[in-house]
Write an enzyme that holds these catalytic residues in place. Sequence first.
Site, PDB file in Angstrom:
ATOM      1  N   LYS A 173       0.833  -1.216   0.000  1.00 18.96           N
ATOM      2  CA  LYS A 173       0.000   0.000   0.000  1.00 18.96           C
ATOM      3  C   LYS A 173       0.862   1.259   0.000  1.00 18.96           C
ATOM      4  CE  LYS A 173      -1.704  -1.606   3.766  1.00 18.96           C
ATOM      5  NZ  LYS A 173      -2.432  -1.957   5.000  1.00 18.96           N
ATOM      6  N   THR A 204      -7.576   9.458   8.279  1.00 21.69           N
ATOM      7  CA  THR A 204      -7.272   8.171   7.623  1.00 21.69           C
ATOM      8  C   THR A 204      -7.205   7.019   8.630  1.00 21.69           C
ATOM      9  OG1 THR A 204      -4.915   8.631   7.819  1.00 21.69           O
ATOM     10  CG2 THR A 204      -5.970   9.262   5.735  1.00 21.69           C
ATOM     11  N   GLY A 206      -7.804   3.804  10.182  1.00 16.47           N
ATOM     12  CA  GLY A 206      -8.461   2.556   9.764  1.00 16.47           C
ATOM     13  C   GLY A 206      -8.439   2.295   8.275  1.00 16.47           C
ATOM     14  N   THR A 207      -7.620   3.027   7.519  1.00 15.50           N
ATOM     15  CA  THR A 207      -7.603   2.790   6.056  1.00 15.50           C
ATOM     16  C   THR A 207      -7.124   1.366   5.728  1.00 15.50           C
ATOM     17  OG1 THR A 207      -5.467   3.928   6.016  1.00 15.50           O
ATOM     18  CG2 THR A 207      -7.345   5.160   5.179  1.00 15.50           C
ATOM     19  N   GLY A 208      -6.080   0.926   6.432  1.00 14.93           N
ATOM     20  CA  GLY A 208      -5.537  -0.410   6.142  1.00 14.93           C
ATOM     21  C   GLY A 208      -6.534  -1.507   6.486  1.00 14.93           C
ATOM     22  N   CYS A 209      -7.204  -1.357   7.642  1.00 18.02           N
ATOM     23  CA  CYS A 209      -8.204  -2.355   8.065  1.00 18.02           C
ATOM     24  C   CYS A 209      -9.333  -2.409   7.046  1.00 18.02           C
ATOM     25  CB  CYS A 209      -8.797  -1.973   9.424  1.00 18.02           C
ATOM     26  SG  CYS A 209      -7.573  -1.775  10.716  1.00 18.02           S
TER      27      CYS A 209
HETATM   28  N1  LIG Z   1      -5.049  10.252   1.337  1.00 19.96           N
HETATM   29  C1  LIG Z   1      -5.378   9.144   0.666  1.00 19.96           C
HETATM   30  N2  LIG Z   1      -6.068   9.239  -0.496  1.00 19.96           N
HETATM   31  C2  LIG Z   1      -6.440   8.130  -1.186  1.00 19.96           C
HETATM   32  N3  LIG Z   1      -6.137   6.877  -0.788  1.00 19.96           N
HETATM   33  C3  LIG Z   1      -5.444   6.725   0.361  1.00 19.96           C
HETATM   34  C4  LIG Z   1      -5.017   7.833   1.156  1.00 19.96           C
HETATM   35  N4  LIG Z   1      -4.351   7.362   2.258  1.00 19.96           N
HETATM   36  C5  LIG Z   1      -4.356   6.024   2.151  1.00 19.96           C
HETATM   37  N5  LIG Z   1      -5.003   5.627   1.008  1.00 19.96           N
HETATM   38  C6  LIG Z   1      -5.222   4.260   0.562  1.00 19.96           C
HETATM   39  O1  LIG Z   1      -5.733   3.528   1.673  1.00 19.96           O
HETATM   40  C7  LIG Z   1      -5.242   2.199   1.642  1.00 19.96           C
HETATM   41  C8  LIG Z   1      -4.513   1.919   2.954  1.00 19.96           C
HETATM   42  O2  LIG Z   1      -3.217   2.442   2.832  1.00 19.96           O
HETATM   43  P1  LIG Z   1      -2.230   2.870   3.988  1.00 19.96           P
HETATM   44  O3  LIG Z   1      -2.723   4.127   4.600  1.00 19.96           O
HETATM   45  O4  LIG Z   1      -0.875   2.901   3.380  1.00 19.96           O
HETATM   46  O5  LIG Z   1      -2.375   1.655   5.009  1.00 19.96           O
HETATM   47  P2  LIG Z   1      -2.272   1.578   6.600  1.00 19.96           P
HETATM   48  O6  LIG Z   1      -3.537   2.145   7.147  1.00 19.96           O
HETATM   49  O7  LIG Z   1      -2.113   0.124   6.835  1.00 19.96           O
HETATM   50  O8  LIG Z   1      -1.081   2.378   6.981  1.00 19.96           O
HETATM   51  C9  LIG Z   1      -4.370   2.105   0.385  1.00 19.96           C
HETATM   52  O9  LIG Z   1      -5.154   1.641  -0.708  1.00 19.96           O
HETATM   53  C10 LIG Z   1      -3.932   3.537   0.169  1.00 19.96           C
HETATM   54  O10 LIG Z   1      -3.533   3.782  -1.158  1.00 19.96           O
HETATM   55  C1  LIG Z   2      -7.458  -2.540  16.905  1.00 18.79           C
HETATM   56  C2  LIG Z   2      -6.675  -1.897  15.812  1.00 18.79           C
HETATM   57  N1  LIG Z   2      -6.324  -2.616  14.745  1.00 18.79           N
HETATM   58  C3  LIG Z   2      -5.602  -2.050  13.745  1.00 18.79           C
HETATM   59  C4  LIG Z   2      -5.228  -0.728  13.827  1.00 18.79           C
HETATM   60  C5  LIG Z   2      -4.419  -0.093  12.731  1.00 18.79           C
HETATM   61  O1  LIG Z   2      -5.271   0.305  11.744  1.00 18.79           O
HETATM   62  P1  LIG Z   2      -4.794   0.602  10.251  1.00 18.79           P
HETATM   63  O2  LIG Z   2      -5.976   0.680   9.397  1.00 18.79           O
HETATM   64  O3  LIG Z   2      -3.739  -0.363   9.815  1.00 18.79           O
HETATM   65  O4  LIG Z   2      -4.017   1.921  10.355  1.00 18.79           O
HETATM   66  P2  LIG Z   2      -4.235   3.241  11.140  1.00 18.79           P
HETATM   67  O5  LIG Z   2      -5.624   3.350  11.590  1.00 18.79           O
HETATM   68  O6  LIG Z   2      -3.270   3.195  12.262  1.00 18.79           O
HETATM   69  O7  LIG Z   2      -3.903   4.230  10.059  1.00 18.79           O
HETATM   70  C6  LIG Z   2      -5.616   0.006  14.950  1.00 18.79           C
HETATM   71  N2  LIG Z   2      -5.296   1.309  15.069  1.00 18.79           N
HETATM   72  N3  LIG Z   2      -6.344  -0.604  15.937  1.00 18.79           N
END
Ligand SMILES: Nc1ncnc2c1ncn2[C@@H]1O[C@H](COP(=O)(O)OP(=O)(O)O)[C@@H](O)[C@H]1O
Ligand SMILES: Cc1ncc(COP(=O)(O)OP(=O)(O)O)c(N)n1
Length: 268
Positions: A173, A204, A206-209
């Site tokens: 990602k 953002t 919880g984007t990864g979840c």
């Molecule tokens: N500002 C943003 N605009 C559009 N897509 C985003 C943005 N931030 C994250 N994403 C997308 O959200 C998803 C989760 O990415 P990321 O934020 O790198 O993960 P995590 O939450 O695990 O750190 C990916 O598909 C990423 O491209």
């Molecule tokens: C309970 C719990 N699980 C996972 C996360 C991390 O969430 P994720 O979507 O990977 O990223 P951020 O929210 O930290 O951007 C969490 N915070 N809590």
Amino acid sequence: MRTALSIAGSDSCGGAGIQADLKTMTMNGVYAMTAVTALTAQNTTGVRAIQEATPEFLGQQIDAVFEDIFPDAVKIGMVSASELIRVIAKKLRDYEAKHIVVDPVMVATSGSVLLKTDAVETLEKELLPLAEVVTPNIPEAEILSGMAIKTKEDMLAAAEKISKTYGCAVLLKGGHSINDANDYFYANGEGHWFEGKRIENPNTHGTGCTLSSAIASNLAKGYELPKAVKRAKDYISGALGAMLDLGKGSGPMKHAFDLTGEFAKEVR
Ligand SMILES: Nc1ncnc2c1ncn2[C@@H]1O[C@H](COP(=O)(O)OP(=O)(O)O)[C@@H](O)[C@H]1O
Ligand SMILES: Cc1ncc(COP(=O)(O)OP(=O)(O)O)c(N)n1
């Protein structure tokens, strides 16, 4: 109705973890079930405390689900300790679980450590080989590949290395890069970009979840992996684009945004 199981931590503010997964799976038209690995006392500014489930109790939750409603896909999120990872891996192997998506959650955006350092190796050895796809962000991919990731070329090399080491597809990602939101997908010796327009939304949490549980939902519905990823990418763009603004830190996304086109027809 198709079903999916989230094995993950609870986020008391509802933006990430099990709560994000339930909302995402529901909005993607899949019946959602859970096995909670830990409770977190958390809000948009950070994680205050973590209370892990015992390995026995986590195992009982997984048994209760599989013995009754066999999930069409499984998403694994925060699992902080080696003993918990081992229980999950054993149960998934015993039940021959299908369509396993592993989000290797290590550190929250707020900086809190969600995977103990000594558990990284267990995750690599026990869970990644079971995954159909693993979805690291850039810092997580640096740990799994053992490489620094500074450029697009580094993303390509790291995804290929992770895929070849653990025998699974990889969606690396790019949300942590500055200019775009492009994610790199690598599977079976071939890679390509899933491009995303960067949305100027600081909320953002919880984007990864959300992305990983949307992929699991689409696999549960029978989509091939690349299409499941594309649909999940569209979903996360919609949820971020709805511009919800809650809390004092990096806030959660809005899941009840207006689904359009193909999505709207199917989910009804
Ligand atoms: N500002 C943003 N605009 C559009 N897509 C985003 C943005 N931030 C994250 N994403 C997308 O959200 C998803 C989760 O990415 P990321 O934020 O790198 O993960 P995590 O939450 O695990 O750190 C990916 O598909 C990423 O491209
Ligand atoms: C309970 C719990 N699980 C996972 C996360 C991390 O969430 P994720 O979507 O990977 O990223 P951020 O929210 O930290 O951007 C969490 N915070 N809590």
